[in-house]
Motif scaffolding. Structure first.
Motif, PDB file in Angstrom:
ATOM      1  N   SER A   3      16.700 -25.159   0.424  1.00  0.00           N
ATOM      2  CA  SER A   3      17.592 -24.047   0.755  1.00  0.00           C
ATOM      3  C   SER A   3      18.997 -24.292   0.228  1.00  0.00           C
ATOM      4  N   ILE A   4      19.467 -25.532   0.343  1.00  0.00           N
ATOM      5  CA  ILE A   4      20.819 -25.853  -0.119  1.00  0.00           C
ATOM      6  C   ILE A   4      20.927 -25.664  -1.631  1.00  0.00           C
ATOM      7  N   MET A  55       6.590 -15.830   0.699  1.00  0.00           N
ATOM      8  CA  MET A  55       8.020 -15.723   0.918  1.00  0.00           C
ATOM      9  C   MET A  55       8.367 -15.720   2.408  1.00  0.00           C
ATOM     10  N   ARG A  56       7.355 -15.510   3.262  1.00  0.00           N
ATOM     11  CA  ARG A  56       7.630 -15.556   4.697  1.00  0.00           C
ATOM     12  C   ARG A  56       7.803 -17.007   5.160  1.00  0.00           C
ATOM     13  N   ILE A  57       7.322 -17.963   4.367  1.00  0.00           N
ATOM     14  CA  ILE A  57       7.416 -19.369   4.731  1.00  0.00           C
ATOM     15  C   ILE A  57       8.624 -20.007   4.062  1.00  0.00           C
ATOM     16  N   PRO A 112      16.690 -16.754  -2.284  1.00  0.00           N
ATOM     17  CA  PRO A 112      18.155 -16.676  -2.268  1.00  0.00           C
ATOM     18  C   PRO A 112      18.686 -15.528  -1.425  1.00  0.00           C
ATOM     19  N   GLU A 113      17.921 -14.405  -1.360  1.00  0.00           N
ATOM     20  CA  GLU A 113      18.373 -13.258  -0.578  1.00  0.00           C
ATOM     21  C   GLU A 113      18.375 -13.539   0.923  1.00  0.00           C
ATOM     22  N   LEU A 164       8.902  -3.510  -4.029  1.00  0.00           N
ATOM     23  CA  LEU A 164       9.702  -4.544  -4.675  1.00  0.00           C
ATOM     24  C   LEU A 164      10.802  -4.990  -3.732  1.00  0.00           C
ATOM     25  N   ASN A 165      11.190  -6.237  -3.842  1.00  0.00           N
ATOM     26  CA  ASN A 165      12.361  -6.695  -3.103  1.00  0.00           C
ATOM     27  C   ASN A 165      13.630  -6.102  -3.709  1.00  0.00           C
ATOM     28  N   ALA A 166      14.733  -6.291  -3.036  1.00  0.00           N
ATOM     29  CA  ALA A 166      15.961  -5.579  -3.392  1.00  0.00           C
ATOM     30  C   ALA A 166      16.439  -5.883  -4.811  1.00  0.00           C
ATOM     31  N   GLN A 167      16.482  -7.148  -5.201  1.00  0.00           N
ATOM     32  CA  GLN A 167      17.038  -7.482  -6.506  1.00  0.00           C
ATOM     33  C   GLN A 167      16.159  -7.015  -7.666  1.00  0.00           C
ATOM     34  N   PRO A 168      14.835  -7.256  -7.644  1.00  0.00           N
ATOM     35  CA  PRO A 168      14.013  -6.674  -8.710  1.00  0.00           C
ATOM     36  C   PRO A 168      14.130  -5.150  -8.768  1.00  0.00           C
ATOM     37  N   PHE A 169      14.256  -4.526  -7.609  1.00  0.00           N
ATOM     38  CA  PHE A 169      14.392  -3.057  -7.563  1.00  0.00           C
ATOM     39  C   PHE A 169      15.677  -2.619  -8.272  1.00  0.00           C
ATOM     40  N   GLN A 170      16.784  -3.330  -8.033  1.00  0.00           N
ATOM     41  CA  GLN A 170      18.047  -2.996  -8.695  1.00  0.00           C
ATOM     42  C   GLN A 170      17.937  -3.136 -10.206  1.00  0.00           C
TER      43      GLN A 170
END
Length: 278
Positions: A264-265, A130-132, A136-137, A5-11
């Motif tokens: 991105s903005i 997500m590599r492309i 937000p992270e 999992l990425n950091a935020q879902p993990f938290q």
């Protein structure tokens, strides 16, 4: 089975495991994920992170086995959580065990479900898209006035393209006439400019007046805008009577990146509401 999992879902998953069966509001979750002064669409960010948890656990919002959505309130973790005492820990330290399928999950980054950023930063992202496209992270924290101003300027730039094209149809018709299918090209310019003016006006007004859920609406509209923005990146060549070919090519190269910059903005907070005191 280890599930990344990425950091935020993990938290958020850790918060669920600490309070199984209890309501976690979106406000509680957002206060943990984003420090005060961070400009993000909290509701969309929390929803996305919870959906990543469901995806990892094979769960669905319609028939939840693990994460239940309580309308307009928050979320609740349904499955029983068993704390394994330290003296019964296996060699591979899996701390918590979830019921309904006996799927092991951790209470720290060294356990069964690991955070890409915390536990295994060198391992590839399990979600290649997500590599492309940035998440937000991936993006730096920037002040609200900066991202809001940049986003508004992008919209005004495109409105200038469309209005300028419609105001100079005779000159543009003469410019495209040597091209194959010149009539089709000219018709596309005319129709797309007329259609995109209200679309850009909507996006501009929604950002200026901080429309609720603006970020989600823009991300839904973004693939449509991406298609036309990439085609309109060739618009500097409509100015070949006034600029040379090299400058037109350079401007086109910058405009190819423009829709991705806008996305991105928006993820950095444009169109949202500025947090008071920040």
């Amino acid at each position: 089975m280890r599930v990344k999992l990425n950091a935020q879902p993990f938290q958020i998953l850790l918060m669920f495991l600490e309070k199984p069966g209890q309501l976690l509001t979106r406000d509680e979750i957002s206060r943990v994920l984003w420090p005060e002064g961070t400009f993000v669409d909290y509701e969309h960010g929390v929803n996305s992170a919870v959906n990543r948890i469901r995806e990892a656990l094979g769960d669905t919002a319609g028939s939840p086995r693990f994460v239940e959505t309580l309308a307009r309130r928050g979320y609740r973790f349904l499955a029983p959580v068993e704390l394994i005492p330290a003296d019964r820990m296996p060699v591979d330290p899996i701390i918590d065990r979830i019921g309904a399928g006996d799927i092991p999950t951790p209470t720290d980054p060294s356990a069964g479900i690991s955070s890409n950023h915390a536990a295994n930063p060198s391992e590839p992202d399990p979600h290649p898209r997500m590599r492309i496209l940035s998440t937000p992270e991936d993006l730096p924290k920037t002040s609200f006035p900066v991202v809001q101003t940049l986003f508004v300027l992008f919209q005004l730039m495109y409105l200038g393209f469309y209005i300028g094209t419609l105001a100079n149809l005779a000159e543009i018709e003469g410019l495209v006439s040597p091209l194959p299918s010149s009539a089709l090209v000219f018709r596309f310019l005319f129709v797309s400019a007329a259609v995109l003016i209200p679309a850009r006006a909507f996006v501009l007004c929604a950002a200026l007046f901080h429309a609720p859920g603006f970020r989600g609406k823009f991300l839904t509209l973004w693939p449509f805008l991406l298609f036309f923005d990439e085609l309109w990146s060739l618009s500097p060549f409509l100015l070949l009577h006034h600029i040379n070919f090299g400058l037109a090519l350079a401007c086109t190269a910058l405009l190819v990146y423009s829709p991705f910059a806008q996305r991105s903005i928006v993820l950095m907070g444009a169109g949202g509401t500025q947090v008071p005191g920040s």
